[in-house]
Design a protein around this motif. Structure first.
Motif, PDB file in Angstrom:
ATOM      1  N   VAL A 138       0.821  -1.198   0.000  1.00 37.27           N
ATOM      2  CA  VAL A 138       0.000   0.000   0.000  1.00 37.27           C
ATOM      3  C   VAL A 138       0.862   1.257   0.000  1.00 37.27           C
ATOM      4  O   VAL A 138       0.544   2.251  -0.631  1.00 37.27           O
ATOM      5  CB  VAL A 138      -0.951  -0.005   1.228  1.00 37.27           C
ATOM      6  N   CYS A 139       1.977   1.212   0.724  1.00 34.33           N
ATOM      7  CA  CYS A 139       2.736   2.440   0.942  1.00 34.33           C
ATOM      8  C   CYS A 139       3.785   2.714  -0.109  1.00 34.33           C
ATOM      9  O   CYS A 139       4.139   3.863  -0.345  1.00 34.33           O
ATOM     10  CB  CYS A 139       3.412   2.393   2.294  1.00 34.33           C
ATOM     11  N   ARG A 174     -14.190  -2.528  17.585  1.00 34.01           N
ATOM     12  CA  ARG A 174     -14.798  -3.850  17.508  1.00 34.01           C
ATOM     13  C   ARG A 174     -14.295  -4.666  18.682  1.00 34.01           C
ATOM     14  O   ARG A 174     -13.105  -4.862  18.847  1.00 34.01           O
ATOM     15  CB  ARG A 174     -14.403  -4.542  16.200  1.00 34.01           C
ATOM     16  N   PRO A 201      -8.780   2.213  -2.543  1.00 36.61           N
ATOM     17  CA  PRO A 201      -8.419   1.240  -1.518  1.00 36.61           C
ATOM     18  C   PRO A 201      -9.385   1.329  -0.349  1.00 36.61           C
ATOM     19  O   PRO A 201      -9.670   0.343   0.307  1.00 36.61           O
ATOM     20  CB  PRO A 201      -7.020   1.672  -1.077  1.00 36.61           C
ATOM     21  N   ALA A 202      -9.896   2.527  -0.115  1.00 36.96           N
ATOM     22  CA  ALA A 202     -10.797   2.701   1.016  1.00 36.96           C
ATOM     23  C   ALA A 202     -12.054   1.884   0.820  1.00 36.96           C
ATOM     24  O   ALA A 202     -12.540   1.245   1.739  1.00 36.96           O
ATOM     25  CB  ALA A 202     -11.137   4.167   1.166  1.00 36.96           C
ATOM     26  N   ALA A 203     -12.566   1.884  -0.408  1.00 31.34           N
ATOM     27  CA  ALA A 203     -13.763   1.095  -0.676  1.00 31.34           C
ATOM     28  C   ALA A 203     -13.473  -0.373  -0.443  1.00 31.34           C
ATOM     29  O   ALA A 203     -14.275  -1.106   0.103  1.00 31.34           O
ATOM     30  CB  ALA A 203     -14.228   1.321  -2.111  1.00 31.34           C
ATOM     31  N   ARG A 243     -10.291   4.631  11.866  1.00 33.64           N
ATOM     32  CA  ARG A 243     -11.388   3.696  11.662  1.00 33.64           C
ATOM     33  C   ARG A 243     -11.603   2.848  12.904  1.00 33.64           C
ATOM     34  O   ARG A 243     -12.728   2.653  13.351  1.00 33.64           O
ATOM     35  CB  ARG A 243     -11.093   2.799  10.463  1.00 33.64           C
ATOM     36  N   GLN A 271     -12.932   7.324   5.099  1.00 34.91           N
ATOM     37  CA  GLN A 271     -12.799   7.282   3.647  1.00 34.91           C
ATOM     38  C   GLN A 271     -11.867   8.396   3.167  1.00 34.91           C
ATOM     39  O   GLN A 271     -11.043   8.205   2.281  1.00 34.91           O
ATOM     40  CB  GLN A 271     -14.181   7.423   3.002  1.00 34.91           C
ATOM     41  N   ASN A 303      -2.030   6.120   5.751  1.00 36.28           N
ATOM     42  CA  ASN A 303      -2.710   4.832   5.929  1.00 36.28           C
ATOM     43  C   ASN A 303      -2.815   4.442   7.397  1.00 36.28           C
ATOM     44  O   ASN A 303      -3.842   3.945   7.840  1.00 36.28           O
ATOM     45  CB  ASN A 303      -1.979   3.732   5.158  1.00 36.28           C
ATOM     46  N   PHE A 304      -1.736   4.691   8.159  1.00 41.13           N
ATOM     47  CA  PHE A 304      -1.765   4.380   9.592  1.00 41.13           C
ATOM     48  C   PHE A 304      -2.829   5.213  10.293  1.00 41.13           C
ATOM     49  O   PHE A 304      -3.605   4.712  11.102  1.00 41.13           O
ATOM     50  CB  PHE A 304      -0.395   4.661  10.223  1.00 41.13           C
ATOM     51  N   ASP A 307      -6.263   3.942   9.350  1.00 40.77           N
ATOM     52  CA  ASP A 307      -6.574   2.710  10.096  1.00 40.77           C
ATOM     53  C   ASP A 307      -6.910   3.029  11.538  1.00 40.77           C
ATOM     54  O   ASP A 307      -7.880   2.512  12.097  1.00 40.77           O
ATOM     55  CB  ASP A 307      -5.357   1.770  10.084  1.00 40.77           C
ATOM     56  N   PHE A 318      -8.262   7.649   3.644  1.00 34.58           N
ATOM     57  CA  PHE A 318      -7.719   6.681   2.701  1.00 34.58           C
ATOM     58  C   PHE A 318      -7.638   7.235   1.285  1.00 34.58           C
ATOM     59  O   PHE A 318      -6.862   6.750   0.476  1.00 34.58           O
ATOM     60  CB  PHE A 318      -8.533   5.390   2.712  1.00 34.58           C
ATOM     61  N   GLU A 333     -13.503  -0.930   3.152  1.00 36.94           N
ATOM     62  CA  GLU A 333     -14.868  -1.041   3.646  1.00 36.94           C
ATOM     63  C   GLU A 333     -15.383  -2.454   3.459  1.00 36.94           C
ATOM     64  O   GLU A 333     -15.991  -3.026   4.337  1.00 36.94           O
ATOM     65  CB  GLU A 333     -15.778  -0.057   2.905  1.00 36.94           C
TER      66      GLU A 333
END
Lengths: 332, 348, 361
Positions: free
Chosen positions: A140-141, B344, A323-325, B338, B269, B331-332, B335, B272, A328
């Motif tokens: 990803v990065c 959870r 990627p977010a989708a 979220r 969203q 990204n971190f 995450d 990301f 999800e």
């Protein structure tokens, strides 16, 4: 079911037609000049415009364009690229190169991703799981082209195991690096998605029920876990292919592959922009994309009995793109 | 049964022996307040959970550091991002440019060797070295990081204004309006971003403007889908119905009742989509459609480095690291957000 | 009295979560005599399901068993009797010898407990082929017979259908058919009717009762619904925050409860004749087991809490041969505390109704 497929096919064709029209419209009516004006006189431009039919009403032009494609498969000539050779003579070879490498990349990426993801899910918290997590973070990065550059630098320059550039005569050995670097993203995405999907299914009530029935080991995994976990993976393949289309651009630049990606870059970064190429490639890319989405959608329906049996109403919501989708979907 | 590596927990036995005085009704205690769940506001919980997450905090620190460097980095010296550094050689009287120099830090050099540099640039500091034209890479890398951050802010804007409104409106009105709007999304979603860039390039000058327009045309779609789905989910709940029966208008329902409850998935969203957008810019610049010389972005710097990789491999590292850290950090943080917004409880 | 099919002794389980260790089961003892029905009652999160999943060997991977025994006694087909500690056996052995064969489980939500990509018939035959050594033909015949037995119409057609084509009640019947397919000795029902319509609930309970009588199965019910308990159970275990707080036979628990938590549960049952205009609820919420509980876990919600409750956890006080409760109120040193007036009236009413019912029979 049959009706649903027919509906999807019709929708895809209509979408492609609308997109073709939009692209045509944008390329033809937006300000901008298809001819390098410094080098041509006004009269010459006017003559050329008339010759190419650029002064006709836009709908007539569009009609002619479509008729030309349908009748002779011709997308016109390039104005600057390949000395104005007909596009239809250049495209097939470029497509061949791109598809072969892209095909290897996606097959390899998806296969390795599946293997890794399954290994990670079955060994939660152990080596393969950690490996899978690290791989997905790296995937990803670090943009795939960075990976490509490093591969090329270390394995083709520092240590000359592989040829520096792609070479059609030596296809197999020179395709390894581009395909490998192109597959990194698909591999990491599929691995993470498979892992999460597997874990979710393994924690589901129906797997608990199967376990309480006395199922265990490989039988449990193959019959109840894999089947349920793998169906949704079809939905991540579409965004992966989109990524592959863009990735191909870079990979073709780095490894000097004469593919459609390179053609696209040449058409828009060249001295004078090649309108016909941009249009032809735009239609080709959109058609490819829509076609792949259509096929995957149908495959998904065939695989999942909830849709296959229930018919066309309950189409499962699909996620695409970012990627977010995908995230999800993983979380859902 | 349990995995072998899980060592069993042992809990202390309470050895207190109760005495007669202990057996009276404890009338002081207040059983009407729920101490388990009371006094924990939603945002406070999100905040604590976010900052308990090591990866999220690392991501946030990296982003802050990159922002600080992007703001002050280019100003730390007098080179400027587009200036070619040169000195006049006093012996020959010729002007010598600082072309393709490796990292050159006089202070460090002195520290390790005890001597000053004895080349012409003895006074100059090039932390990352210079590029093949003689420009200071340190300045250019942080200037490039500015471009990436600008893209990040543009993305937030696109997501919030275009994507969110489109999705919320489509979801809220439903029916015919939704149908039409969704057909539009479907078509927009079927055009690869690359094609949009290509078409834009036929009538726009290449540069950061083109990248932003391309993002504007494509980046909102993901967000609109999330916003629409959230809207559908919330619209059906009773409190919206209650609000409506009390006479609330559409605008009030959308902004007061729905928006605050959709904020979690929307922020996630957004976090990301930022790396996606940064990546798109870097990619377009790398291919040569994005930013144009003498300006630079991380992507174009990577391209420069790539062109000289066989002779000057160090040039490519700083922009790659900045890009990788940006992607990693966003990204971190995404995450972390979220998880903090929708915790959870692990399966028991 | 000696024929205990299942004995859970001093079970203690911790879950390792990202938030820290959760001490979910804190020393649970449950006994079940062969052929009888035991109910485990408690709020959600009290750990009832965890105990039963442990007995089935299907606990989540992050669970750590600190101590305890789960003794299960069964007869093999050749007539030999066996006694095993489930906790000492590995997963594979449990799957082969216990799960489905000797002990079966029915889950709470029939909408999620069937594999969506496999036909009903296949899911039903799977266990029989594995445990009973039947071939496909025999298994299919028995499957049709079983579907018929649990009250599914047109069983041959249903065999080829997928779970999503069936209603919730139907699916629960299929789950029950799967559970009894290999003639188990013990059936564990985890809230079998919670997710169903009220009208179907009664039918499913009746079905389980009938099957229990026909096949001589012992049953454990996990539920939070005292109404269900009253209909089916012989013995009741009241569970709170990972511990059994009161145990007794059905009369003792309903007509002579000793633990304030049981009082709360009984008071919170909806009742047509309650004078109060509001339904009673137990104040507060169950403790967060992330934090180790000091003293009696129920004390912070208990209006009859003693000072000692916050210091030491109460032991089980024996009330009668079958009835005991873990509350300091039963200690001789404790002040005399009566159950709430409203609950007393309600119990008198319940007794009267029970007599009437008995009279009608």
């Amino acid at each position: 079911m049959g009706r649903y497929i027919i509906k999807r096919v019709i929708m895809a064709v209509v979408t492609l037609f609308i997109i073709t029209f939009l692209l045509f419209l944008l390329v033809r009516i937006m300000p901008g000049n298809p001819f390098p004006s410094e080098r041509m006189s006004d009269e010459a431009i006017a003559k050329k415009r008339a010759e190419m039919g650029l002064d006709d009403p836009i709908l007539v032009q569009f009609g002619n364009y479509i008729a030309q494609i349908v009748k002779s498969g011709s997308f016109g000539k390039g104005s600057s690229l390949y000395n104005g050779a007909p596009i239809s003579s250049v495209l097939p070879k470029a497509m061949g190169n791109s598809f072969r490498i892209g095909g290897i990349a996606i097959c390899f990426g998806v296969f390795m991703g599946l293997v890794l993801g399954i290994a990670a899910a079955l060994n939660r918290g152990k080596f393969w799981d950690v490996f899978c997590t690290v791989l997905s973070i790296v995937g990803v990065c670090i943009p795939s082209y960075v990976f490509m550059i490093f591969l090329q630098y270390f394995f083709a320059y520092k240590v000359t195991i592989f040829p520096f550039y792609f070479n059609n005569r030596n296809f197999l050995i020179s395709a390894i690096m581009p395909a490998l670097s192109l597959s990194l993203f698909s591999m990491s995405t599929v691995a993470r998605f498979t892992r999460n999907e597997m874990v979710e299914v393994m924690d589901s009530d129906y797997v608990l029920l199967a376990e309480s029935k006395g199922m265990y080991g490989t039988k449990l995994t193959t019959r109840h876990v894999l089947r349920n976990a793998l169906i949704p993976i079809v939905t991540v393949i579409a965004p992966l292919i989109v990524d592959l289309l863009t990735g191909a651009l870079v990979v073709e630049k780095i490894y000097g592959i004469n593919g459609i990606g390179k053609l696209m870059v040449d058409a828009i970064t060249g001295e004078g922009i090649d309108y016909n190429y941009v249009l032809a490639l735009g239609i080709l890319y959109s058609a490819l994309y829509i076609g792949i989405m259509l096929v995957l959608d149908i495959v998904y329906c065939l695989l999942d009995p909830r849709i296959r049996v229930a018919g066309n109403k309950k189409k499962k919501k699909k996620e695409t793109g970012t990627p977010a989708a995908r995230e999800e979907a993983v979380q859902a | 049964m349990s995995k072998k590596k899980n060592a069993a927990f042992s809990y202390e036995e309470n050895t207190y022996v109760p005495t007669a005085e202990d057996f009276v009704l404890d009338l002081n205690q207040d059983i009407t307040t729920d101490r388990n769940y009371a006094s924990q506001g939603f945002w406070k919980g999100v905040f604590t959970r976010f900052f308990k997450n090591a990866r999220a905090v690392i991501g946030l620190v990296i982003i802050v550091l990159i922002i600080i460097f992007a703001l002050i980095g280019p100003g730390l010296n007098h080179y400027g991002y587009s200036n070619i550094v040169s000195v006049v050689d006093e012996e020959t009287g010729k002007e010598i440019t600082a072309r393709s120099m490796p990292p050159h830090i006089p202070a460090l050099h002195k520290l390790f060797t005890g001597e000053d540099y004895d080349d012409l640039f003895a006074e100059h500091t090039f932390i990352f070295g210079t590029d093949s034209m003689g420009r200071d890479l340190w300045t250019r890398v942080w200037y490039g990081a500015r471009v990436s951050l600008l893209i990040a802010f543009v993305t937030i804007f696109i997501d919030m204004i275009v994507g969110m409104s489109f999705g919320l409106i489509s979801g809220f009105f439903g029916g015919m309006a939704d149908n039409i709007m969704q057909r539009f999304v479907e078509i927009a979603n079927s055009i690869p971003r690359l094609v949009i860039v290509g078409v834009l390039a036929t009538f726009m000058t290449k540069g950061i403007g083109l990248v932003i327009v391309a993002l504007l045309l494509t980046e909102w779609i993901g967000m609109s889908k999330i916003a629409r789905a959230e809207m559908f989910k919330i619209k059906g709940q009773e409190y919206i119905m209650a609000s409506r029966t009390l006479g609330a208008g559409n605008a009030r329902i959308i902004f007061k009742d729905v928006l605050p409850n959709t904020i979690g998935p929307i922020i996630t969203q957004m976090m990301f989509s930022i790396p996606t957008a940064i990546f798109t810019e870097a990619f377009l610049s790398f291919v040569g459609v994005g930013i144009m010389l003498p300006q630079c972005s991380v992507g174009s710097l990577i391209e420069d480095g790539f062109n000289n990789i066989t002779t000057l491999p160090y040039q490519i590292l700083p922009p790659i690291l900045v890009l990788a850290f940006l992607m990693l950090a966003f990204n971190f943080v995404g995450d972390g957000l979220r998880e903090a917004l929708a915790p959870r409880i692990e399966d028991m | 009295m000696a024929d205990k099919i299942l004995e859970i002794k001093n079970l203690d389980i911790t879950f390792t979560t990202t938030a820290g260790p959760v001490h979910a089961i804190r020393g649970v003892n449950i006994d079940l005599e062969r052929g009888e029905t035991v109910a485990v009652v408690g709020e959600s999160g009290s750990g009832k399901s965890v105990v039963m999943k442990t007995a089935m060997g299907i606990l989540a991977g992050n669970a750590v068993i600190n101590k305890g025994e789960i003794i299960f006694r069964y007869k093999e087909d050749d007539g030999s009797t066996h006694e095993v500690d489930i906790l000492k056996k590995d997963k594979k052995w449990i799957r082969k010898n216990i799960n489905g064969r000797k002990v079966s489980m029915i889950f709470q939500d029939p909408m999620t407990s069937l594999d969506p990509t496999m036909t009903i018939g296949k899911q039903l035959m799977e266990g029989m082929i594995m445990h009973m050594g039947l071939n496909r033909q025999q298994a299919a015949e028995r499957a049709v017979h079983l579907l018929d037995e649990v009250g599914i119409t047109d069983p041959a057609k249903r065999m080829k259908q997928y779970p999503h084509q069936l209603s919730g009640g139907m699916r629960q019947r299929v789950v029950i058919a799967i559970a009894i397919s290999c003639n188990p000795d013990l059936l564990i029902c985890d809230e079998p009717t919670t997710a169903l319509d009220v009208t179907i609930q009664a039918k499913i309970l009746e079905l389980i009762k009938r099957l229990q009588a026909d096949h001589g199965i012992s049953v454990i019910y996990i539920t939070h619904d005292l109404g269900v308990v009253a209909k089916v159970a012989d013995y009741v275990n009241v569970m709170y925050a990972g511990k059994i707080v009161e145990v007794g036979n059905i009369e003792e628990i309903f007509y002579d409860p000793k633990h304030p938590y049981t009082w709360g549960l009984l008071s919170a049952m909806p009742d047509l004749e309650t004078d109060d205009s509001r339904l009673y609820t137990i104040p507060g919420s169950p403790p967060n087991l992330l934090h180790e509980v000091k003293g009696d876990a129920f004390a912070p919600r208990n209006q009859f809490a003693l000072k000692v409750d916050s210091l030491v956890e109460p032991p089980m006080f024996k009330v009668s041969e079958t009835h005991s409760a873990a509350t300091w109120l039963l200690d001789p040193r404790a002040p005399k505390v009566e159950m709430p007036e409203e609950l007393k009236k309600r119990i008198v009413r319940m007794l009267k109704e029970a007599k009437q019912d008995a009279g009608e029979l």
